[in-house]
Design a protein around this motif. Structure first.
Motif, PDB file in Angstrom:
ATOM      1  N   VAL A 291       4.942   3.973   2.241  1.00  0.00           N
ATOM      2  CA  VAL A 291       4.833   2.357   1.833  1.00  0.00           C
ATOM      3  C   VAL A 291       4.262   1.898   3.073  1.00  0.00           C
ATOM      4  O   VAL A 291       5.908   1.566   3.466  1.00  0.00           O
ATOM      5  CB  VAL A 291       5.822   2.852   0.402  1.00  0.00           C
ATOM      6  CG1 VAL A 291       6.996   2.419   0.993  1.00  0.00           C
ATOM      7  CG2 VAL A 291       5.415   1.411  -0.648  1.00  0.00           C
ATOM      8  N   ALA A 292       4.022   0.726   2.859  1.00  0.00           N
ATOM      9  CA  ALA A 292       3.594  -0.109   3.564  1.00  0.00           C
ATOM     10  C   ALA A 292       3.524  -1.749   2.619  1.00  0.00           C
ATOM     11  O   ALA A 292       2.781  -1.945   2.062  1.00  0.00           O
ATOM     12  CB  ALA A 292       2.454  -0.313   4.536  1.00  0.00           C
TER      13      ALA A 292
ATOM     14  N   VAL B 103      11.265   0.768   8.271  1.00  0.00           N
ATOM     15  CA  VAL B 103      11.080  -0.537   9.653  1.00  0.00           C
ATOM     16  C   VAL B 103      10.362  -1.283   9.227  1.00  0.00           C
ATOM     17  O   VAL B 103      10.200  -1.693   8.160  1.00  0.00           O
ATOM     18  CB  VAL B 103      10.072   0.534  10.379  1.00  0.00           C
ATOM     19  CG1 VAL B 103       9.925   0.072  11.755  1.00  0.00           C
ATOM     20  CG2 VAL B 103      10.334   2.109  10.652  1.00  0.00           C
ATOM     21  N   ASP B 104      10.821  -2.091   9.893  1.00  0.00           N
ATOM     22  CA  ASP B 104      10.991  -3.882  10.030  1.00  0.00           C
ATOM     23  C   ASP B 104       9.245  -4.140  10.244  1.00  0.00           C
ATOM     24  O   ASP B 104       8.883  -3.504  11.733  1.00  0.00           O
ATOM     25  CB  ASP B 104      11.651  -4.951  10.505  1.00  0.00           C
ATOM     26  CG  ASP B 104      11.216  -5.639  10.262  1.00  0.00           C
ATOM     27  OD1 ASP B 104       9.696  -6.731  10.352  1.00  0.00           O
ATOM     28  OD2 ASP B 104      13.103  -6.770   9.545  1.00  0.00           O
ATOM     29  N   GLY B 105       8.027  -4.717   9.698  1.00  0.00           N
ATOM     30  CA  GLY B 105       7.181  -4.378  10.059  1.00  0.00           C
ATOM     31  C   GLY B 105       6.353  -5.893  11.220  1.00  0.00           C
ATOM     32  O   GLY B 105       5.788  -5.448  12.230  1.00  0.00           O
ATOM     33  N   ARG B 106       7.577  -6.140  11.485  1.00  0.00           N
ATOM     34  CA  ARG B 106       7.565  -7.200  12.543  1.00  0.00           C
ATOM     35  C   ARG B 106       7.712  -7.260  13.777  1.00  0.00           C
ATOM     36  O   ARG B 106       6.979  -7.482  14.616  1.00  0.00           O
ATOM     37  CB  ARG B 106       8.014  -8.510  12.174  1.00  0.00           C
ATOM     38  CG  ARG B 106       9.204  -9.619  12.908  1.00  0.00           C
ATOM     39  CD  ARG B 106       9.400 -10.858  13.050  1.00  0.00           C
ATOM     40  NE  ARG B 106      10.761 -10.761  11.837  1.00  0.00           N
ATOM     41  CZ  ARG B 106      11.633 -10.089  12.697  1.00  0.00           C
ATOM     42  NH1 ARG B 106      11.745 -10.020  14.273  1.00  0.00           N
ATOM     43  NH2 ARG B 106      12.931  -9.581  12.561  1.00  0.00           N
ATOM     44  N   ASP B 107       8.499  -5.965  13.576  1.00  0.00           N
ATOM     45  CA  ASP B 107       9.202  -5.305  15.516  1.00  0.00           C
ATOM     46  C   ASP B 107       9.400  -4.050  15.921  1.00  0.00           C
ATOM     47  O   ASP B 107       9.360  -3.846  16.337  1.00  0.00           O
ATOM     48  CB  ASP B 107      10.172  -6.143  16.148  1.00  0.00           C
ATOM     49  CG  ASP B 107      11.970  -5.864  14.811  1.00  0.00           C
ATOM     50  OD1 ASP B 107      11.599  -5.069  13.790  1.00  0.00           O
ATOM     51  OD2 ASP B 107      12.601  -6.394  14.918  1.00  0.00           O
TER      52      ASP B 107
ATOM     53  N   GLU C 267       0.814  -1.410  -0.121  1.00  0.00           N
ATOM     54  CA  GLU C 267       0.351   0.342   0.024  1.00  0.00           C
ATOM     55  C   GLU C 267       0.794   0.983  -0.101  1.00  0.00           C
ATOM     56  O   GLU C 267       1.857   1.009   0.635  1.00  0.00           O
ATOM     57  CB  GLU C 267      -0.561  -0.203   1.349  1.00  0.00           C
ATOM     58  CG  GLU C 267      -2.195  -1.184   1.237  1.00  0.00           C
ATOM     59  CD  GLU C 267      -2.627  -0.941   2.451  1.00  0.00           C
ATOM     60  OE1 GLU C 267      -2.989   0.170   3.164  1.00  0.00           O
ATOM     61  OE2 GLU C 267      -3.206  -1.831   2.510  1.00  0.00           O
ATOM     62  N   VAL C 268       0.976   2.076  -0.891  1.00  0.00           N
ATOM     63  CA  VAL C 268       1.466   3.339  -1.025  1.00  0.00           C
ATOM     64  C   VAL C 268       0.354   4.681  -0.530  1.00  0.00           C
ATOM     65  O   VAL C 268      -0.939   5.158  -0.850  1.00  0.00           O
ATOM     66  CB  VAL C 268       1.697   3.701  -2.156  1.00  0.00           C
ATOM     67  CG1 VAL C 268       2.403   4.991  -2.739  1.00  0.00           C
ATOM     68  CG2 VAL C 268       2.629   2.165  -2.803  1.00  0.00           C
ATOM     69  N   HIS C 269       1.271   5.286   0.617  1.00  0.00           N
ATOM     70  CA  HIS C 269       0.012   6.367   0.688  1.00  0.00           C
ATOM     71  C   HIS C 269       1.042   7.758   0.627  1.00  0.00           C
ATOM     72  O   HIS C 269       1.835   7.490   0.827  1.00  0.00           O
ATOM     73  CB  HIS C 269      -0.300   6.906   1.705  1.00  0.00           C
ATOM     74  CG  HIS C 269      -1.334   5.712   2.218  1.00  0.00           C
ATOM     75  ND1 HIS C 269      -2.846   5.167   2.086  1.00  0.00           N
ATOM     76  CD2 HIS C 269      -0.878   4.047   2.454  1.00  0.00           C
ATOM     77  CE1 HIS C 269      -2.882   4.267   2.799  1.00  0.00           C
ATOM     78  NE2 HIS C 269      -2.308   3.747   2.706  1.00  0.00           N
ATOM     79  N   THR C 270       0.368   8.731  -0.370  1.00  0.00           N
ATOM     80  CA  THR C 270       1.004  10.025  -0.512  1.00  0.00           C
ATOM     81  C   THR C 270       0.995  10.739   0.490  1.00  0.00           C
ATOM     82  O   THR C 270       0.434  11.491   1.356  1.00  0.00           O
ATOM     83  CB  THR C 270       0.588  10.591  -1.807  1.00  0.00           C
ATOM     84  OG1 THR C 270       0.273   9.877  -2.852  1.00  0.00           O
ATOM     85  CG2 THR C 270       1.384  12.380  -2.045  1.00  0.00           C
TER      86      THR C 270
ATOM     87  N   LEU D  93       7.631  -4.518   5.282  1.00  0.00           N
ATOM     88  CA  LEU D  93       8.299  -3.844   5.798  1.00  0.00           C
ATOM     89  C   LEU D  93       7.623  -1.438   5.059  1.00  0.00           C
ATOM     90  O   LEU D  93       7.013  -2.332   4.421  1.00  0.00           O
ATOM     91  CB  LEU D  93       9.622  -3.438   4.237  1.00  0.00           C
ATOM     92  CG  LEU D  93      10.229  -4.329   4.516  1.00  0.00           C
ATOM     93  CD1 LEU D  93      11.801  -4.440   3.745  1.00  0.00           C
ATOM     94  CD2 LEU D  93      10.884  -5.096   5.588  1.00  0.00           C
ATOM     95  N   VAL D  94       8.254  -1.567   5.894  1.00  0.00           N
ATOM     96  CA  VAL D  94       7.491   0.166   6.485  1.00  0.00           C
ATOM     97  C   VAL D  94       8.008   1.395   5.985  1.00  0.00           C
ATOM     98  O   VAL D  94       9.680   1.043   6.446  1.00  0.00           O
ATOM     99  CB  VAL D  94       6.463   0.328   7.480  1.00  0.00           C
ATOM    100  CG1 VAL D  94       6.038   1.858   7.487  1.00  0.00           C
ATOM    101  CG2 VAL D  94       5.128  -0.722   7.658  1.00  0.00           C
TER     102      VAL D  94
END
Length: 108
Positions: free
Chosen positions: A74-75, A30-34, A5-8, A97-98
């Motif tokens: 972006v996530a 940023v790692d989405g897991r931790d 997913e992408v957000h402006t 990933l974020v």
């Protein structure tokens, strides 16, 4: 997460970035897991330049079609990031990933 997913976050007013452009960006990953920051150009104090056709698919999806000057969030799913993980960065197989990305410039 199944899909990237992408957000402006803030729209820029520069030219639209082509899918094959070479861009200069500042970013934080940023790692989405931790929730740990695994990479940050801000911490290094320097922008990063790279061709969009030479990076993970999620980065290209996030930046191509945006305007220079934009800040994008972006996530990305594991498939669009590092599907097999990236041990040097502490990313495990399957991690989402974020990224927060500021697009500074682009050239074709």
């Amino acid at each position: 997460m199944a899909q990237t997913e992408v957000h402006t976050l803030r729209a820029g007013d520069g030219p639209v970035v082509a899918p094959t452009a070479t861009v200069s960006v500042c970013y934080m990953g940023v790692d989405g897991r931790d929730g740990k920051v695994f990479d940050s150009s801000y911490q290094r104090g320097a922008a990063v330049d790279f061709p969009l056709d030479g990076v993970v698919p999620g980065f290209q999806k996030a930046i191509a079609g945006q305007k220079v000057g934009s800040t994008v969030g972006v996530a990305m799913s594991s498939a669009d990031g590092y599907p097999d993980g990236e041990p040097r960065a502490g990313i495990q197989k399957g991690d989402s990933l974020v990224f927060a990305i500021k697009i500074l410039s682009a050239s074709s």
